[in-house]
Design an enzyme around this catalytic site. Structure first.
Site, PDB file in Angstrom:
ATOM      1  N   LYS A   1       0.898  -1.529   0.391  1.00 40.02           N
ATOM      2  CA  LYS A   1       0.270  -0.164   0.052  1.00 40.02           C
ATOM      3  C   LYS A   1       0.692   0.900   0.020  1.00 40.02           C
ATOM      4  O   LYS A   1       0.829   2.322  -0.362  1.00 40.02           O
ATOM      5  CB  LYS A   1      -1.304   0.533   1.351  1.00 40.02           C
ATOM      6  CG  LYS A   1      -1.669  -0.606   0.470  1.00 40.02           C
ATOM      7  CD  LYS A   1      -3.001  -0.759   2.110  1.00 40.02           C
ATOM      8  CE  LYS A   1      -4.579  -2.006   1.852  1.00 40.02           C
ATOM      9  NZ  LYS A   1      -5.566  -1.178   2.716  1.00 40.02           N
TER      10      LYS A   1
ATOM     11  N   LYS B   1      -5.219  -8.902  -6.828  1.00 40.63           N
ATOM     12  CA  LYS B   1      -6.489  -9.143  -5.709  1.00 40.63           C
ATOM     13  C   LYS B   1      -7.660  -7.902  -6.023  1.00 40.63           C
ATOM     14  O   LYS B   1      -7.246  -6.964  -6.172  1.00 40.63           O
ATOM     15  CB  LYS B   1      -6.063  -8.999  -3.945  1.00 40.63           C
ATOM     16  CG  LYS B   1      -7.054  -8.691  -3.523  1.00 40.63           C
ATOM     17  CD  LYS B   1      -6.725  -8.195  -1.364  1.00 40.63           C
ATOM     18  CE  LYS B   1      -7.004  -6.580  -1.104  1.00 40.63           C
ATOM     19  NZ  LYS B   1      -8.304  -6.354  -0.964  1.00 40.63           N
TER      20      LYS B   1
ATOM     21  N   LYS C   1     -10.711  -2.476  -2.936  1.00 39.27           N
ATOM     22  CA  LYS C   1     -11.026  -0.926  -2.608  1.00 39.27           C
ATOM     23  C   LYS C   1     -10.260  -0.128  -3.423  1.00 39.27           C
ATOM     24  O   LYS C   1     -10.637   1.584  -4.311  1.00 39.27           O
ATOM     25  CB  LYS C   1     -11.422  -0.663  -1.834  1.00 39.27           C
ATOM     26  CG  LYS C   1     -12.981  -1.646  -1.074  1.00 39.27           C
ATOM     27  CD  LYS C   1     -13.471  -0.744   0.152  1.00 39.27           C
ATOM     28  CE  LYS C   1     -14.464  -1.827   0.717  1.00 39.27           C
ATOM     29  NZ  LYS C   1     -13.744  -2.118   2.416  1.00 39.27           N
TER      30      LYS C   1
HETATM   31  P1  ATP Z   1      -8.395  -2.182   0.839  1.00 44.73           P
HETATM   32  O1  ATP Z   1      -7.303  -2.399  -1.164  1.00 44.73           O
HETATM   33  O2  ATP Z   1      -8.012  -0.615   0.903  1.00 44.73           O
HETATM   34  O3  ATP Z   1      -7.878  -2.553   1.897  1.00 44.73           O
HETATM   35  P2  ATP Z   1      -9.984  -3.772   0.689  1.00 44.73           P
HETATM   36  O4  ATP Z   1     -10.840  -4.040  -0.357  1.00 44.73           O
HETATM   37  O5  ATP Z   1      -9.290  -4.580   1.605  1.00 44.73           O
HETATM   38  O6  ATP Z   1      -9.593  -2.854   0.615  1.00 44.73           O
HETATM   39  P3  ATP Z   1     -10.906  -4.422   3.181  1.00 44.73           P
HETATM   40  O7  ATP Z   1     -12.593  -3.224   3.946  1.00 44.73           O
HETATM   41  O8  ATP Z   1     -10.116  -3.788   3.380  1.00 44.73           O
HETATM   42  O9  ATP Z   1     -11.289  -3.628   1.368  1.00 44.73           O
HETATM   43  O10 ATP Z   1     -11.377  -5.296   3.502  1.00 44.73           O
HETATM   44  C1  ATP Z   1     -13.119  -6.279   4.147  1.00 44.73           C
HETATM   45  C2  ATP Z   1     -12.286  -7.299   3.833  1.00 44.73           C
HETATM   46  O11 ATP Z   1     -12.448  -8.142   2.185  1.00 44.73           O
HETATM   47  C3  ATP Z   1     -11.554  -8.181   4.426  1.00 44.73           C
HETATM   48  O12 ATP Z   1     -12.089  -9.820   5.513  1.00 44.73           O
HETATM   49  C4  ATP Z   1     -10.728  -8.277   3.176  1.00 44.73           C
HETATM   50  O13 ATP Z   1      -9.664  -9.669   3.781  1.00 44.73           O
HETATM   51  C5  ATP Z   1     -11.765  -8.985   2.354  1.00 44.73           C
HETATM   52  N1  ATP Z   1     -10.488  -8.753   1.148  1.00 44.73           N
HETATM   53  C6  ATP Z   1     -10.898  -7.438   0.343  1.00 44.73           C
HETATM   54  N2  ATP Z   1     -10.441  -7.749  -0.819  1.00 44.73           N
HETATM   55  C7  ATP Z   1     -10.494  -9.330  -0.895  1.00 44.73           C
HETATM   56  C8  ATP Z   1     -10.784 -10.386  -2.157  1.00 44.73           C
HETATM   57  N3  ATP Z   1     -10.050  -9.671  -2.942  1.00 44.73           N
HETATM   58  N4  ATP Z   1     -11.046 -11.329  -2.333  1.00 44.73           N
HETATM   59  C9  ATP Z   1     -11.300 -11.927  -1.544  1.00 44.73           C
HETATM   60  N5  ATP Z   1     -11.278 -11.332   0.403  1.00 44.73           N
HETATM   61  C10 ATP Z   1     -11.287  -9.846  -0.020  1.00 44.73           C
HETATM   62 MG    MG Z   2      -8.229  -3.995   2.796  1.00 42.76          MG
END
Ligand code: ATP
Ligand code: MG
Length: 329
Positions: free
Chosen positions: A112, A194, A197
């Site tokens: 990040k 992955k 967000k």
């Molecule tokens: P960021 O990339 O900003 O961290 P994010 O997409 O990871 O955002 P979070 O709010 O950090 O979103 O994660 C919320 C939940 O979703 C966490 O349990 C995380 O492990 C899960 N998660 C996030 N992206 C994935 C993915 N691509 N596949 C499966 N689980 C995911």
């Molecule tokens: Mg995350």
């Protein structure tokens, strides 16, 4: 009943398919037989710069999505992290328990911070430590998360172990609850990264126009060849689509592969676009319904925070006592 705790960031208004399949779907299932605590982690969101108006809106939109996806506030405790000040308070204690080198080994921070265009804040560095506090406050047995959180869960266990051995048994050691098949949903444009967000690209957002999602699915990067087979190594793009398809329909990957025998990627993508649209349309309707009545939504969050605080305050007080703080009367 075993305890469960998990959180989701309100950084983007919409959740994406990875958030749902990797995490929130398990939250919904676990609330049935567990004492579940789920929070919108706004303190984590500010580890990168947020616009205040958007943060406030996104926090409510996040809560509305959790309700629309099936979190039942009568069964689970749904709250906003900043409503429960004990998170920040135990977060500080945990920072004092963490080695600098130990925190530096967190791979998500490396990823990040490398992507950040603005200067990188210390909060982004210490965020896994606050997350440890989030979990330990509730003495959670299980933490349903995606694969990307595994390392942070290990840190949480290490900190709990360290605290317990220094001051006497205080915290339960939580276990990551990771459902293998959907633990990592990949970006549709870059099927080895992955879905995230904070990284634009092939991200399927639950709140965007489903036509847009269907289009993203149709133009997903697939692999050379044209046979629909599940092979994560050599066909990450197609395999990712099959994983999503299987999770949304409850059908096995094998039966899907059999169905697409003799057909090509195009058919698979077109059908998955329809499957997604059918699934997401009623979800979007429910989100709108919750957002149409913000007063009721805020009330749900207030009563969740009250329940959460009862547990969190107890843990924090015991922790303060163990450390040797003079407890306030
Ligand atoms: P960021 O990339 O900003 O961290 P994010 O997409 O990871 O955002 P979070 O709010 O950090 O979103 O994660 C919320 C939940 O979703 C966490 O349990 C995380 O492990 C899960 N998660 C996030 N992206 C994935 C993915 N691509 N596949 C499966 N689980 C995911
Ligand atoms: Mg995350």
């Amino acid at each position: 009943r075993p305890r469960v705790l998990s959180g989701i960031q309100p950084t983007a208004g919409s959740f994406h398919l990875g958030n749902y399949l990797g995490a929130v779907r398990q939250w919904v299932a676990l609330q049935e037989a567990h004492d579940a605590f789920y929070c919108v982690v706004d303190l984590h969101a500010i580890t990168v710069e947020q616009n205040p108006k958007e943060l406030r809106q996104n926090t409510r939109v996040s809560a509305a999505q959790l309700l629309a996806l099936g979190i039942d506030p009568d069964r689970a405790t749904l709250f906003v992290q900043s409503h429960v000040p004990e998170h920040a308070q135990l977060g500080w204690i945990m920072q004092c328990m963490t080695g600098f080198g130990e925190a530096s080994r967190m791979t998500q921070f490396k990823d990040k911070s490398a992507r950040q265009e603005q200067s990188v804040g210390v909060g982004l560095f210490t965020y896994p430590i606050l997350q440890a506090a989030d979990i330990l406050l509730y003495q959670a047995h299980y933490v349903p998360v995606g694969e990307d959180q595994r390392q942070h869960l290990e840190l949480t266990r290490d900190l709990a172990t360290r605290f317990n051995s220094r001051y006497g048994k205080t915290f339960r050691l939580p276990e990551a609850y990771i459902v293998k098949d959907t633990a990592k949903i990949f970006d549709l444009q870059e099927p080895t990264a992955k879905m995230s967000k904070s990284v634009p690209g092939g991200v399927v957002e639950l709140l965007e126009d489903p036509k847009r999602s269907a289009k993203k699915i149709r133009s997903a990067v697939t692999d050379t060849g044209r046979e629909v087979v599940f092979d994560v190594e050599n066909k990450p793009g197609v395999s990712n689509l099959l994983t999503i398809y299987s999770a949304l329909t409850g059908r096995t990957v094998e039966s899907l592969v059999a169905d697409y025998d003799g057909k090509g990627y195009g058919d698979l993508k077109k059908d998955l676009g329809e499957v997604f649209t059918e699934w997401v349309t009623p979800v979007q309707e429910r989100v709108r319904m919750y957002l149409d009545d913000v007063a009721s939504l805020d009330k749900i969050l207030a009563s969740g925070a009250e329940r959460a605080r009862e547990v969190a305050a107890g843990t924090l007080r015991r922790t303060y006592d163990k450390i040797g703080f003079v407890l306030p009367e």
